[in-house]
Scaffold this motif. Structure first.
Motif, PDB file in Angstrom:
ATOM      1  N   MET A 274       0.835  -1.201   0.000  1.00 63.68           N
ATOM      2  CA  MET A 274       0.000   0.000   0.000  1.00 63.68           C
ATOM      3  C   MET A 274       0.874   1.257   0.000  1.00 63.68           C
ATOM      4  O   MET A 274       0.617   2.213  -0.746  1.00 63.68           O
ATOM      5  N   HIS A 275       1.933   1.242   0.810  1.00 63.45           N
ATOM      6  CA  HIS A 275       2.836   2.392   0.842  1.00 63.45           C
ATOM      7  C   HIS A 275       3.597   2.555  -0.473  1.00 63.45           C
ATOM      8  O   HIS A 275       4.019   3.660  -0.819  1.00 63.45           O
ATOM      9  N   LEU A 276       3.781   1.442  -1.180  1.00 66.54           N
ATOM     10  CA  LEU A 276       4.469   1.507  -2.471  1.00 66.54           C
ATOM     11  C   LEU A 276       3.515   1.842  -3.612  1.00 66.54           C
ATOM     12  O   LEU A 276       3.919   1.867  -4.773  1.00 66.54           O
ATOM     13  N   GLY A 277       2.230   2.078  -3.281  1.00 64.13           N
ATOM     14  CA  GLY A 277       1.254   2.468  -4.287  1.00 64.13           C
ATOM     15  C   GLY A 277       0.682   1.319  -5.080  1.00 64.13           C
ATOM     16  O   GLY A 277       0.036   1.530  -6.109  1.00 64.13           O
ATOM     17  N   LYS A 278       0.869   0.083  -4.605  1.00 61.92           N
ATOM     18  CA  LYS A 278       0.349  -1.099  -5.305  1.00 61.92           C
ATOM     19  C   LYS A 278      -0.951  -1.534  -4.630  1.00 61.92           C
ATOM     20  O   LYS A 278      -1.009  -2.550  -3.942  1.00 61.92           O
ATOM     21  N   SER A 279      -2.001  -0.748  -4.855  1.00 59.84           N
ATOM     22  CA  SER A 279      -3.242  -0.920  -4.094  1.00 59.84           C
ATOM     23  C   SER A 279      -3.916  -2.266  -4.323  1.00 59.84           C
ATOM     24  O   SER A 279      -4.395  -2.897  -3.374  1.00 59.84           O
ATOM     25  N   ASP A 280      -3.978  -2.721  -5.543  1.00 59.36           N
ATOM     26  CA  ASP A 280      -4.655  -3.989  -5.835  1.00 59.36           C
ATOM     27  C   ASP A 280      -3.930  -5.162  -5.187  1.00 59.36           C
ATOM     28  O   ASP A 280      -4.556  -6.042  -4.579  1.00 59.36           O
ATOM     29  N   GLU A 281      -2.607  -5.180  -5.318  1.00 59.39           N
ATOM     30  CA  GLU A 281      -1.822  -6.246  -4.677  1.00 59.39           C
ATOM     31  C   GLU A 281      -1.954  -6.160  -3.159  1.00 59.39           C
ATOM     32  O   GLU A 281      -2.026  -7.184  -2.476  1.00 59.39           O
ATOM     33  N   ALA A 282      -1.961  -4.936  -2.649  1.00 61.41           N
ATOM     34  CA  ALA A 282      -2.082  -4.742  -1.204  1.00 61.41           C
ATOM     35  C   ALA A 282      -3.397  -5.322  -0.693  1.00 61.41           C
ATOM     36  O   ALA A 282      -3.433  -6.058   0.305  1.00 61.41           O
ATOM     37  N   ARG A 283      -4.499  -5.008  -1.383  1.00 57.66           N
ATOM     38  CA  ARG A 283      -5.809  -5.512  -0.952  1.00 57.66           C
ATOM     39  C   ARG A 283      -5.837  -7.045  -0.979  1.00 57.66           C
ATOM     40  O   ARG A 283      -6.343  -7.673  -0.039  1.00 57.66           O
ATOM     41  N   ALA A 284      -5.295  -7.635  -2.016  1.00 55.70           N
ATOM     42  CA  ALA A 284      -5.290  -9.103  -2.120  1.00 55.70           C
ATOM     43  C   ALA A 284      -4.523  -9.721  -0.949  1.00 55.70           C
ATOM     44  O   ALA A 284      -4.961 -10.715  -0.355  1.00 55.70           O
ATOM     45  N   SER A 285      -3.389  -9.118  -0.619  1.00 56.33           N
ATOM     46  CA  SER A 285      -2.572  -9.639   0.483  1.00 56.33           C
ATOM     47  C   SER A 285      -3.285  -9.469   1.826  1.00 56.33           C
ATOM     48  O   SER A 285      -3.302 -10.379   2.665  1.00 56.33           O
ATOM     49  N   LEU A 286      -3.904  -8.300   2.034  1.00 51.00           N
ATOM     50  CA  LEU A 286      -4.601  -8.026   3.289  1.00 51.00           C
ATOM     51  C   LEU A 286      -5.830  -8.924   3.460  1.00 51.00           C
ATOM     52  O   LEU A 286      -6.100  -9.430   4.566  1.00 51.00           O
ATOM     53  N   LEU A 306      -7.756   1.721   2.251  1.00 52.83           N
ATOM     54  CA  LEU A 306      -7.974   1.419   0.831  1.00 52.83           C
ATOM     55  C   LEU A 306      -9.421   1.682   0.432  1.00 52.83           C
ATOM     56  O   LEU A 306      -9.697   2.177  -0.667  1.00 52.83           O
ATOM     57  N   ASP A 307     -10.358   1.363   1.352  1.00 57.15           N
ATOM     58  CA  ASP A 307     -11.777   1.618   1.062  1.00 57.15           C
ATOM     59  C   ASP A 307     -12.051   3.117   0.956  1.00 57.15           C
ATOM     60  O   ASP A 307     -12.821   3.561   0.096  1.00 57.15           O
ATOM     61  N   VAL A 308     -11.441   3.906   1.849  1.00 55.57           N
ATOM     62  CA  VAL A 308     -11.609   5.368   1.782  1.00 55.57           C
ATOM     63  C   VAL A 308     -11.101   5.877   0.436  1.00 55.57           C
ATOM     64  O   VAL A 308     -11.765   6.675  -0.248  1.00 55.57           O
ATOM     65  N   ASN A 309      -9.917   5.404   0.047  1.00 60.40           N
ATOM     66  CA  ASN A 309      -9.328   5.853  -1.222  1.00 60.40           C
ATOM     67  C   ASN A 309     -10.177   5.449  -2.423  1.00 60.40           C
ATOM     68  O   ASN A 309     -10.187   6.132  -3.454  1.00 60.40           O
ATOM     69  N   ALA A 310     -10.908   4.319  -2.271  1.00 62.49           N
ATOM     70  CA  ALA A 310     -11.751   3.840  -3.378  1.00 62.49           C
ATOM     71  C   ALA A 310     -13.164   4.415  -3.313  1.00 62.49           C
ATOM     72  O   ALA A 310     -13.992   4.119  -4.182  1.00 62.49           O
ATOM     73  N   GLY A 311     -13.441   5.236  -2.280  1.00 65.87           N
ATOM     74  CA  GLY A 311     -14.764   5.840  -2.140  1.00 65.87           C
ATOM     75  C   GLY A 311     -15.805   4.921  -1.531  1.00 65.87           C
ATOM     76  O   GLY A 311     -17.000   5.205  -1.601  1.00 65.87           O
ATOM     77  N   HIS A 312     -15.367   3.850  -0.883  1.00 65.08           N
ATOM     78  CA  HIS A 312     -16.298   2.915  -0.236  1.00 65.08           C
ATOM     79  C   HIS A 312     -16.382   3.260   1.256  1.00 65.08           C
ATOM     80  O   HIS A 312     -15.814   2.560   2.107  1.00 65.08           O
ATOM     81  N   ASP A 313     -17.078   4.351   1.556  1.00 66.53           N
ATOM     82  CA  ASP A 313     -17.057   4.892   2.913  1.00 66.53           C
ATOM     83  C   ASP A 313     -17.659   3.953   3.952  1.00 66.53           C
ATOM     84  O   ASP A 313     -17.120   3.799   5.055  1.00 66.53           O
ATOM     85  N   SER A 314     -18.792   3.336   3.647  1.00 64.86           N
ATOM     86  CA  SER A 314     -19.443   2.454   4.618  1.00 64.86           C
ATOM     87  C   SER A 314     -18.553   1.268   4.963  1.00 64.86           C
ATOM     88  O   SER A 314     -18.449   0.871   6.125  1.00 64.86           O
ATOM     89  N   ALA A 315     -17.912   0.705   3.940  1.00 68.24           N
ATOM     90  CA  ALA A 315     -16.993  -0.417   4.184  1.00 68.24           C
ATOM     91  C   ALA A 315     -15.811   0.038   5.032  1.00 68.24           C
ATOM     92  O   ALA A 315     -15.353  -0.688   5.929  1.00 68.24           O
ATOM     93  N   ALA A 316     -15.326   1.266   4.781  1.00 64.59           N
ATOM     94  CA  ALA A 316     -14.203   1.799   5.559  1.00 64.59           C
ATOM     95  C   ALA A 316     -14.579   1.976   7.022  1.00 64.59           C
ATOM     96  O   ALA A 316     -13.792   1.659   7.916  1.00 64.59           O
ATOM     97  N   VAL A 317     -15.798   2.476   7.282  1.00 64.22           N
ATOM     98  CA  VAL A 317     -16.270   2.647   8.670  1.00 64.22           C
ATOM     99  C   VAL A 317     -16.223   1.306   9.393  1.00 64.22           C
ATOM    100  O   VAL A 317     -15.749   1.199  10.533  1.00 64.22           O
ATOM    101  N   ALA A 318     -16.717   0.252   8.724  1.00 63.77           N
ATOM    102  CA  ALA A 318     -16.737  -1.076   9.337  1.00 63.77           C
ATOM    103  C   ALA A 318     -15.322  -1.567   9.644  1.00 63.77           C
ATOM    104  O   ALA A 318     -15.073  -2.149  10.713  1.00 63.77           O
TER     105      ALA A 318
END
Length: 390
Positions: A274-286, A306-318
């Motif tokens: 995630m810090h290296l900007g590889k969001s998709d790989e980061a999500r898969a690993s997490l 990652l959810d905040v950055n993708a605009g998925h606010d409700s998922a981010a809250v959870a």
């Protein structure tokens, strides 16, 4: 034919049982002892049972039945016989140690400890008892109590790295860092390529906030044995704390080649990506880390980001709530949750979270101040004591 054989077996068994019961206890005892010497333990056990039936207070029969059960690793049954014998005659030689060993082998270390301590009191300096008592405390996770016993054992066995490794681990886990480093040097003198010792020294340096020294030790461990579990994670974590994400990624991936289902390594790899900007790989690993180990605060926190950055606010809250539930003192998760509530227009919830974060930071600052004040006071007292004429 089956009924005939069964009848013959019964016909032979009955006279044998009658012969045992008719024989004198002393003769039966001699027979049982002779059978044990010949390795015929099942037959010996049968005779000891006969003797115990004849006399329920036969201490020797109880002790030997305990020994026979222990030989077959039936430790719960062995313990019952040993305890029965000990109640009848606490002075019987070796009985307390046999009971302690059965508890030890079952992993019931708290029950073994007082028995081993009493044995060592009666036989001070006995090397085997000293090691056993130290390792019983180790098994019970009483690491501060391990150290004196294994130190004493190591002093008697100057060529034993096997004693020094658990000693170094106990020193580390009881935060006796100088003891770790001293023992580490002793292990290196015996085995210059001990990756385990290098790792322990690295962890000790890390706990003392000497990150450069810790990194050197973990690199030495990997050079000595690149396939030891957790050494790549240890180095990766130290590099991660230094924000050296590119090299940290390599180490976390190396760890996962050794232990593909290590949830912690997956979580830190995800954070690093995630810090290296590889969001998709980061999500898969997490997400893979969460499948393996759901109680990872870092994984929930990062998935929330990652959810905040993708605009998925409700998922981010959870996700932020999940991180806080795992660690209620997580100021990072609460601060991000407050910012998210603010963005979503939920200002009361945002204010409540900001207030909690502010309070936690004040309490943390006060705690640090009191700790530093106490340290300065202790140093001043020590200086005053040194300056006082003797």
């Amino acid at each position: 034919m089956g009924l005939l054989l069964a009848g013959l077996s019964l016909a032979f068994a009955v006279p044998e049982a009658r012969a045992q019961s008719a024989a004198s206890p002393d003769l039966l005892r001699q027979q049982a002892l002779a059978l044990e010497q010949q390795g015929q333990f099942a037959q010996a056990e049968s005779i000891w049972h006969t003797l115990l039936t004849q006399n329920a207070k036969n201490v020797e029969a109880c002790a030997h039945l305990g020994l026979d059960e222990a030989r077959t690793q039936n430790y719960p049954e062995a313990i019952q016989y040993y305890r029965r014998a000990l109640a009848l005659d606490p002075s019987l030689h070796g009985l307390r140690l046999d009971l302690a060993l059965s508890y030890f082998k079952m992993g019931k270390f708290p029950q073994a400890i007082p028995l081993l301590a009493e044995e060592l009191h009666q036989h001070p300096g006995d090397l085997r008892l000293t090691i056993l008592l130290g390792m019983a405390h180790y098994g019970a996770q009483q690491y501060d109590k391990v150290v004196p016993y294994l130190k004493a054992a190591a002093a008697k066995e100057p060529q034993s790295a096997a004693i020094r490794l658990p000693l170094a681990q106990a020193c580390l886990w009881s935060r006796q860092f100088e003891c770790v480093l001293t023992t580490y040097k002793q292990i290196l003198a015996l085995n210059a390529d001990s990756a385990e010792a290098d790792m322990l020294a690295g962890e000790a340096y890390s706990a003392q906030s000497n990150t450069p020294a810790a990194i050197r030790q973990f690199r030495a461990a990997i050079q000595a044995n690149p396939n030891l579990p957790q050494e790549h994670f240890g180095l990766g974590y130290l590099l991660w704390t230094q924000r050296n994400y590119a090299e940290a990624e390599e180490q976390f991936r190396d760890e996962l080649r050794i232990s593909p289902d290590d949830g912690q390594s997956l979580a830190y790899l995800g954070d690093t990506l995630m810090h290296l900007g590889k969001s998709d790989e980061a999500r898969a690993s997490l997400e893979r880390a969460m499948v393996l180990k759901s109680s990872l605060e870092l994984a929930h926190l990062d998935l929330g980001i990652l959810d905040v950055n993708a605009g998925h606010d409700s998922a981010a809250v959870a996700e932020f709530h999940a991180a806080i539930q795992i660690n209620p003192k997580s100021t990072d998760a609460r601060w991000r949750l407050a910012r998210l509530y603010q963005k979503m227009g939920q200002h009361q919830k945002a204010a409540a979270e900001f207030a909690i974060v502010s309070k936690m930071k004040r309490e943390s600052a006060q705690s640090l101040y009191l700790k530093m004040a106490g340290s300065h006071e202790a140093q001043a007292t020590a200086r005053q004591k040194d300056a006082t004429p003797q």
